[in-house]
Design a protein around this motif. Sequence first.
Motif, PDB file in Angstrom:
ATOM      1  N   TYR A 143     -14.162 -21.759  47.671  1.00 50.98           N
ATOM      2  CA  TYR A 143     -13.173 -21.199  46.758  1.00 50.98           C
ATOM      3  C   TYR A 143     -12.416 -22.290  46.008  1.00 50.98           C
ATOM      4  O   TYR A 143     -12.140 -22.158  44.825  1.00 50.98           O
ATOM      5  N   ALA A 144     -12.067 -23.351  46.728  1.00 48.53           N
ATOM      6  CA  ALA A 144     -11.252 -24.408  46.143  1.00 48.53           C
ATOM      7  C   ALA A 144     -11.970 -25.144  45.015  1.00 48.53           C
ATOM      8  O   ALA A 144     -11.319 -25.738  44.158  1.00 48.53           O
ATOM      9  N   SER A 145     -13.282 -25.107  44.985  1.00 52.12           N
ATOM     10  CA  SER A 145     -14.007 -25.802  43.916  1.00 52.12           C
ATOM     11  C   SER A 145     -14.454 -24.864  42.800  1.00 52.12           C
ATOM     12  O   SER A 145     -15.037 -25.295  41.816  1.00 52.12           O
ATOM     13  N   ALA A 146     -14.153 -23.579  42.923  1.00 55.71           N
ATOM     14  CA  ALA A 146     -14.532 -22.613  41.888  1.00 55.71           C
ATOM     15  C   ALA A 146     -13.691 -22.814  40.634  1.00 55.71           C
ATOM     16  O   ALA A 146     -12.523 -23.184  40.698  1.00 55.71           O
ATOM     17  N   GLY A 147     -14.301 -22.546  39.494  1.00 59.63           N
ATOM     18  CA  GLY A 147     -13.601 -22.667  38.216  1.00 59.63           C
ATOM     19  C   GLY A 147     -12.878 -21.392  37.814  1.00 59.63           C
ATOM     20  O   GLY A 147     -12.232 -21.337  36.780  1.00 59.63           O
ATOM     21  N   GLY A 148     -12.987 -20.359  38.638  1.00 58.72           N
ATOM     22  CA  GLY A 148     -12.344 -19.084  38.369  1.00 58.72           C
ATOM     23  C   GLY A 148     -13.220 -17.962  38.879  1.00 58.72           C
ATOM     24  O   GLY A 148     -14.202 -18.201  39.585  1.00 58.72           O
ATOM     25  N   TYR A 149     -12.869 -16.734  38.525  1.00 59.36           N
ATOM     26  CA  TYR A 149     -13.650 -15.586  38.975  1.00 59.36           C
ATOM     27  C   TYR A 149     -13.520 -14.415  38.011  1.00 59.36           C
ATOM     28  O   TYR A 149     -12.595 -14.351  37.204  1.00 59.36           O
ATOM     29  N   VAL A 150     -14.466 -13.510  38.139  1.00 62.65           N
ATOM     30  CA  VAL A 150     -14.428 -12.241  37.410  1.00 62.65           C
ATOM     31  C   VAL A 150     -14.795 -11.152  38.414  1.00 62.65           C
ATOM     32  O   VAL A 150     -15.774 -11.294  39.159  1.00 62.65           O
ATOM     33  N   ASP A 151     -14.012 -10.082  38.450  1.00 64.57           N
ATOM     34  CA  ASP A 151     -14.322  -8.933  39.292  1.00 64.57           C
ATOM     35  C   ASP A 151     -15.112  -7.932  38.456  1.00 64.57           C
ATOM     36  O   ASP A 151     -14.712  -7.593  37.330  1.00 64.57           O
ATOM     37  N   PHE A 152     -16.225  -7.471  39.021  1.00 62.76           N
ATOM     38  CA  PHE A 152     -17.070  -6.520  38.298  1.00 62.76           C
ATOM     39  C   PHE A 152     -17.733  -5.587  39.297  1.00 62.76           C
ATOM     40  O   PHE A 152     -18.406  -6.028  40.226  1.00 62.76           O
ATOM     41  N   GLU A 153     -17.493  -4.297  39.120  1.00 64.45           N
ATOM     42  CA  GLU A 153     -18.068  -3.257  39.967  1.00 64.45           C
ATOM     43  C   GLU A 153     -17.911  -3.532  41.465  1.00 64.45           C
ATOM     44  O   GLU A 153     -18.856  -3.435  42.235  1.00 64.45           O
ATOM     45  N   GLY A 154     -16.681  -3.900  41.850  1.00 64.61           N
ATOM     46  CA  GLY A 154     -16.362  -4.089  43.259  1.00 64.61           C
ATOM     47  C   GLY A 154     -16.816  -5.402  43.871  1.00 64.61           C
ATOM     48  O   GLY A 154     -16.751  -5.575  45.082  1.00 64.61           O
ATOM     49  N   VAL A 155     -17.265  -6.339  43.042  1.00 66.79           N
ATOM     50  CA  VAL A 155     -17.718  -7.646  43.526  1.00 66.79           C
ATOM     51  C   VAL A 155     -16.959  -8.724  42.758  1.00 66.79           C
ATOM     52  O   VAL A 155     -16.776  -8.626  41.544  1.00 66.79           O
ATOM     53  N   ARG A 156     -16.532  -9.764  43.464  1.00 68.67           N
ATOM     54  CA  ARG A 156     -15.899 -10.919  42.820  1.00 68.67           C
ATOM     55  C   ARG A 156     -16.954 -12.007  42.632  1.00 68.67           C
ATOM     56  O   ARG A 156     -17.559 -12.470  43.592  1.00 68.67           O
ATOM     57  N   TYR A 157     -17.154 -12.392  41.377  1.00 66.76           N
ATOM     58  CA  TYR A 157     -18.122 -13.431  41.017  1.00 66.76           C
ATOM     59  C   TYR A 157     -17.356 -14.715  40.696  1.00 66.76           C
ATOM     60  O   TYR A 157     -16.576 -14.754  39.749  1.00 66.76           O
ATOM     61  N   TYR A 158     -17.584 -15.750  41.498  1.00 63.97           N
ATOM     62  CA  TYR A 158     -16.949 -17.042  41.264  1.00 63.97           C
ATOM     63  C   TYR A 158     -17.842 -17.876  40.356  1.00 63.97           C
ATOM     64  O   TYR A 158     -19.073 -17.806  40.444  1.00 63.97           O
ATOM     65  N   VAL A 159     -17.217 -18.668  39.493  1.00 68.75           N
ATOM     66  CA  VAL A 159     -17.969 -19.532  38.581  1.00 68.75           C
ATOM     67  C   VAL A 159     -17.766 -20.990  38.958  1.00 68.75           C
ATOM     68  O   VAL A 159     -16.780 -21.352  39.605  1.00 68.75           O
ATOM     69  N   CYS A 160     -18.706 -21.816  38.530  1.00 67.57           N
ATOM     70  CA  CYS A 160     -18.677 -23.236  38.900  1.00 67.57           C
ATOM     71  C   CYS A 160     -17.649 -24.039  38.114  1.00 67.57           C
ATOM     72  O   CYS A 160     -17.184 -25.070  38.580  1.00 67.57           O
ATOM     73  N   CYS A 161     -17.310 -23.579  36.907  1.00 63.93           N
ATOM     74  CA  CYS A 161     -16.372 -24.341  36.076  1.00 63.93           C
ATOM     75  C   CYS A 161     -15.648 -23.401  35.117  1.00 63.93           C
ATOM     76  O   CYS A 161     -16.077 -22.261  34.904  1.00 63.93           O
ATOM     77  N   ALA A 162     -14.598 -23.901  34.521  1.00 60.26           N
ATOM     78  CA  ALA A 162     -13.807 -23.095  33.597  1.00 60.26           C
ATOM     79  C   ALA A 162     -14.634 -22.637  32.398  1.00 60.26           C
ATOM     80  O   ALA A 162     -14.415 -21.555  31.858  1.00 60.26           O
ATOM     81  N   GLY A 163     -15.610 -23.426  31.988  1.00 61.37           N
ATOM     82  CA  GLY A 163     -16.448 -23.074  30.849  1.00 61.37           C
ATOM     83  C   GLY A 163     -17.286 -21.832  31.074  1.00 61.37           C
ATOM     84  O   GLY A 163     -17.681 -21.149  30.123  1.00 61.37           O
ATOM     85  N   CYS A 164     -17.587 -21.515  32.303  1.00 59.09           N
ATOM     86  CA  CYS A 164     -18.402 -20.327  32.619  1.00 59.09           C
ATOM     87  C   CYS A 164     -17.570 -19.051  32.691  1.00 59.09           C
ATOM     88  O   CYS A 164     -18.120 -17.947  32.661  1.00 59.09           O
TER      89      CYS A 164
END
Length: 194
Positions: A143-164
């Motif tokens: 979690y600490a290295s994730a660039g953020g997240y998006v919640d979609f249809e009951g799942v949290r998707y973490y991204v590798c960087c802010a650009g994603c």
Amino acid sequence: MILTSTVAAFVAVLMPAIAEEPVICPIMGSPIAADSAATDYNGVRYRYCCPGCKGTFEGDPAKALAKESNKGKVLGVSLFDPVARKPIVEKNSKASMDFGGVRYLFLSGENLTKFKASPKTYATQPKKEVLFCPVQKEVVKDYASAGGYVDFEGVRYYVCCAGCLGPLSADPAKYAAGVKDKIQTPKPMTAPKG
């Protein structure tokens, strides 16, 4: 007297609130030290009063968090501004608010205002997650290295960087389709030091 009240109200608007309730150990309910052992779970960092509590929490985090004695207490600190969905650390936060046992940190006073208007919307923690960037197709270590997240249809998707974060936010269905095999239940992980 009227001028003093007016100035105080104006300052309160300009300086967003910082939560002051102490964060406590989710196992014993005791005070914690800022540098104590920590576990990241579901995007939130939990600290302990002693080393034994870490193992107990990691054995069944959901049970520890649901204890009746923990109701109304602050047990952890979110690693993300829930409105911007971007990573944040306490020293860089402009405001904070305690809700549902978690201290939420904010990158701006405006984000705090949005959160206050609908805290349940922003504080939802899905029961499923993907620690694999669906945009760049790479593992998100923790979690600490994730660039953020998006919640979609009951799942949290973490991204590798802010650009994603932008592409995933714009078309979550497109990216989520490619990582369905990566969906998992949140698992506790030892927080990185620092």
